[in-house]
Design an enzyme around this catalytic site. Sequence first.
Site, PDB file in Angstrom:
ATOM      1  N   GLY A 110       0.827  -1.198   0.000  1.00 37.89           N
ATOM      2  CA  GLY A 110       0.000   0.000   0.000  1.00 37.89           C
ATOM      3  C   GLY A 110       0.862   1.250   0.000  1.00 37.89           C
ATOM      4  CE1 TYR A 140       0.116   4.799  -5.876  1.00 37.08           C
ATOM      5  CE2 TYR A 140       0.667   6.208  -4.003  1.00 37.08           C
ATOM      6  CZ  TYR A 140       0.919   5.089  -4.777  1.00 37.08           C
ATOM      7  OH  TYR A 140       1.962   4.269  -4.480  1.00 37.08           O
TER       8      TYR A 140
END
Length: 295
Positions: A110, A140
Amino acid sequence: MTSFWKEKRVVVTGGAGFLGSFVVEQLRAKGCRDIFVPRSKDYDLVEMDAVKQLYIDGAPDMIIHLAARVGGIGANQANPGKFFYDNLMMGTQLIEVGRQRGLKKFVALGTICAYPKFAPIPFKEDDIWNGYPEETNAPYGLAKKMMLVQSQAYREQYGFNSIVLFPVNLYGPRDNFDLETSHVIPALIRKCVTAKEAGQATLTLWGDGSPTREFLYVEDAAEGILLAAEHYEGGLPVNLGTGAEVTICNLATMIATEAGFVRNTRSGKDSRRRCSGFVPIAAIFDKSPSSPDYS
């Protein structure tokens, strides 16, 4: 050297990139003899057909998913839709096809950008859903955070073994120095070197210097990823960081000094803090970090 990796066939998406190249090197050092690094020209992971072909060609026991459509502030502002869509589709499809094909483990990376804009400082994993991310990076960050949702949902319904790691800002050798897409440390290095070579009297930077960031040396990040891949089997997110923050002002001063640029710097307003409350990965897995001191 552990025997864990000896018989594993590992696909590393993004394995030719900044972080991925160090992950691949460390895999080899740990005895992994079967590593497959897909290249974007051969496998466009935004497309489902390419993802399916990757699983056929790579035949992985484990996927370490590091590939991303990523960039600095300017790139995020210019490409919010593309950054959201491409990152969402890559993660979603890789996990789904992995489930279909009985993949033994999926390791997803992540981003610190997934954390809420106003999360308490230092960041804690428990706060990851307590607000909306900073707007510039939100598309994002949220696309990446969806891998956590999918990972936990698939673990619950299908017993799919996947973990999601959230690293802080990385730095180190082989970084991206393109000012349009780079992150803060390589961007500052290039700006300072360029300013010195041009004989500039001043240097203008993003923000006012007060925001804080946390940085992790890329080789330590790679080690943390592989330690988690080997030892962590839980469904909760794990943060990778040092727990130490530095102001952009101090960071810029240090880089300017190292680059030999000793003139003035100017900056605009930006008061964001970005420091984790992460337990350092070295402490979690009883390893000593090798990162250079940037404080």
